[in-house]
Write a protein that holds these residues in place. Structure first.
Motif, short mmCIF file in Angstrom:
data_model
loop_
_atom_site.label_atom_id
_atom_site.label_comp_id
_atom_site.label_asym_id
_atom_site.label_seq_id
_atom_site.Cartn_x
_atom_site.Cartn_y
_atom_site.Cartn_z
N HIS A 1 0.59 -1.09 0.38
CA HIS A 1 0.49 0.15 -0.43
C HIS A 1 1.06 1.34 -0.42
O HIS A 1 2.38 1.24 0.75
CB HIS A 1 -1.24 -0.24 1.61
N THR A 2 0.30 2.27 -0.75
CA THR A 2 1.36 3.31 -0.91
C THR A 2 1.30 4.65 0.27
O THR A 2 1.84 4.83 0.14
CB THR A 2 0.86 3.83 -1.96
N GLY A 3 0.18 4.49 0.78
CA GLY A 3 -0.11 5.32 1.41
C GLY A 3 -1.07 6.13 1.45
O GLY A 3 -1.54 7.14 2.69
N TYR A 4 -1.70 6.23 0.21
CA TYR A 4 -2.92 7.19 -0.03
C TYR A 4 -3.69 6.13 -0.15
O TYR A 4 -4.52 5.42 -0.45
CB TYR A 4 -2.47 8.25 -1.34
N PRO A 5 -5.21 7.05 -0.61
CA PRO A 5 -6.71 6.34 -0.28
C PRO A 5 -6.43 5.52 -1.90
O PRO A 5 -6.13 6.47 -2.75
CB PRO A 5 -7.25 7.45 -0.21
N GLY A 6 -7.46 4.39 -1.79
CA GLY A 6 -6.89 3.96 -3.59
C GLY A 6 -5.77 3.30 -3.63
O GLY A 6 -5.23 2.93 -4.54
N GLY A 7 -4.14 3.05 -2.61
CA GLY A 7 -3.02 3.01 -3.26
C GLY A 7 -3.18 1.73 -2.87
O GLY A 7 -1.45 1.06 -3.08
N GLN A 8 -3.47 0.96 -2.83
CA GLN A 8 -3.31 -0.91 -3.14
C GLN A 8 -2.73 -1.07 -4.10
O GLN A 8 -3.33 -0.75 -5.36
CB GLN A 8 -4.28 -1.20 -2.96
N ARG A 9 -1.29 -1.25 -4.09
CA ARG A 9 -0.67 -2.04 -5.10
C ARG A 9 -0.59 -4.12 -5.63
O ARG A 9 -0.10 -4.34 -3.69
CB ARG A 9 0.89 -2.06 -5.53
N SER A 10 -0.66 -4.33 -6.22
CA SER A 10 0.03 -5.57 -6.40
C SER A 10 0.30 -5.94 -7.41
O SER A 10 0.68 -5.51 -8.48
CB SER A 10 -1.19 -6.72 -6.15
N LEU A 11 1.46 -7.31 -7.37
CA LEU A 11 2.22 -7.77 -7.90
C LEU A 11 2.14 -9.17 -7.70
O LEU A 11 2.30 -10.10 -6.85
CB LEU A 11 3.82 -7.13 -7.66
N THR A 12 2.73 -10.01 -9.15
CA THR A 12 2.34 -11.26 -9.10
C THR A 12 3.74 -12.12 -8.58
O THR A 12 4.97 -10.80 -9.13
CB THR A 12 2.29 -11.62 -10.06
N ALA A 13 4.15 -13.21 -8.84
CA ALA A 13 5.56 -13.32 -8.38
C ALA A 13 6.33 -13.32 -9.34
O ALA A 13 7.75 -13.49 -9.73
CB ALA A 13 5.11 -15.34 -7.89
N GLN A 14 5.57 -13.73 -11.32
CA GLN A 14 6.34 -13.60 -12.27
C GLN A 14 6.65 -11.96 -11.68
O GLN A 14 8.08 -11.73 -12.71
CB GLN A 14 5.28 -14.27 -13.20
N GLU A 15 6.22 -10.97 -12.00
CA GLU A 15 6.50 -10.16 -12.16
C GLU A 15 7.13 -9.19 -11.15
O GLU A 15 7.94 -8.70 -11.43
CB GLU A 15 4.68 -9.25 -12.62
N LEU A 16 7.26 -10.25 -10.09
CA LEU A 16 8.42 -9.09 -9.05
C LEU A 16 9.55 -9.59 -9.50
O LEU A 16 11.39 -9.64 -8.54
CB LEU A 16 7.36 -9.71 -7.14
N TYR A 17 9.56 -11.53 -9.95
CA TYR A 17 10.65 -12.09 -9.75
C TYR A 17 11.38 -11.30 -11.34
O TYR A 17 12.72 -11.22 -11.34
CB TYR A 17 10.44 -13.54 -11.33
N ASP A 18 10.94 -11.00 -11.90
CA ASP A 18 10.79 -9.81 -13.43
C ASP A 18 11.52 -8.58 -12.89
O ASP A 18 12.85 -8.65 -13.28
CB ASP A 18 10.46 -9.46 -14.54
N LYS A 19 11.18 -7.63 -12.33
CA LYS A 19 12.30 -6.21 -11.62
C LYS A 19 13.37 -6.88 -10.64
O LYS A 19 14.39 -6.33 -11.19
CB LYS A 19 11.00 -6.10 -10.38
N ASP A 20 13.31 -8.27 -9.68
CA ASP A 20 14.65 -8.51 -8.83
C ASP A 20 14.44 -9.96 -8.42
O ASP A 20 12.98 -9.60 -7.75
CB ASP A 20 14.76 -7.36 -7.65
N PRO A 21 15.17 -10.72 -8.94
CA PRO A 21 14.72 -12.17 -8.24
C PRO A 21 15.55 -12.33 -7.03
O PRO A 21 14.40 -13.33 -6.40
CB PRO A 21 15.83 -12.90 -9.09
N THR A 22 15.78 -11.14 -6.40
CA THR A 22 16.58 -11.47 -5.47
C THR A 22 14.90 -10.99 -4.30
O THR A 22 15.50 -11.89 -3.22
CB THR A 22 17.60 -10.42 -5.00
#
Length: 107
Positions: free
Chosen positions: A38-59
């Motif tokens: 959550h970004t801290g702002y109203p309506g600021g919930q964000r989600s990533l799938t495991a594949q998207e997170l892995y593509d950004k940074d595998p660690t």
């Protein structure tokens, strides 16, 4: 290796995880497992799938798995600082003479 369990303090042991880019998830977890923030702002919930997170940074996949298993307090934060995760086989901790533990042999 002698491991002493003292759950009330950190013993100074550090863990180095290498080859995090070779992590495998079973089943459909690459597409169905979501990491929510959550970004801290109203309506600021964000989600990533495991594949998207892995593509950004595998660690980050390994770090989030370990952090989820630790206590959610100051001690958990202190323990998490002792974890170093690298996507390749190279790391800069050779001077500390790390001991290799092969998890496939422990079974």
């Amino acid at each position: 290796i002698t491991i002493t369990l003292s759950p009330q303090s950190t013993c100074g042991d550090n863990v180095i995880v290498i080859n995090a880019d070779k992590v495998k998830l079973s089943g459909n977890k690459w597409s169905e497992k979501t990491y929510i923030r959550h970004t801290g702002y109203p309506g600021g919930q964000r989600s990533l799938t495991a594949q998207e997170l892995y593509d950004k940074d595998p660690t980050r996949v390994v770090e989030k798995a370990v952090k989820g298993m630790l206590p959610k307090n100051k001690l958990g934060s202190a323990i998490f600082r002792n974890l170093k995760v690298y996507s390749g086989a190279e790391h800069g901790h050779d001077a500390q003479q790390p001991t290799t533990i092969n998890l496939n042999e422990i079974k």
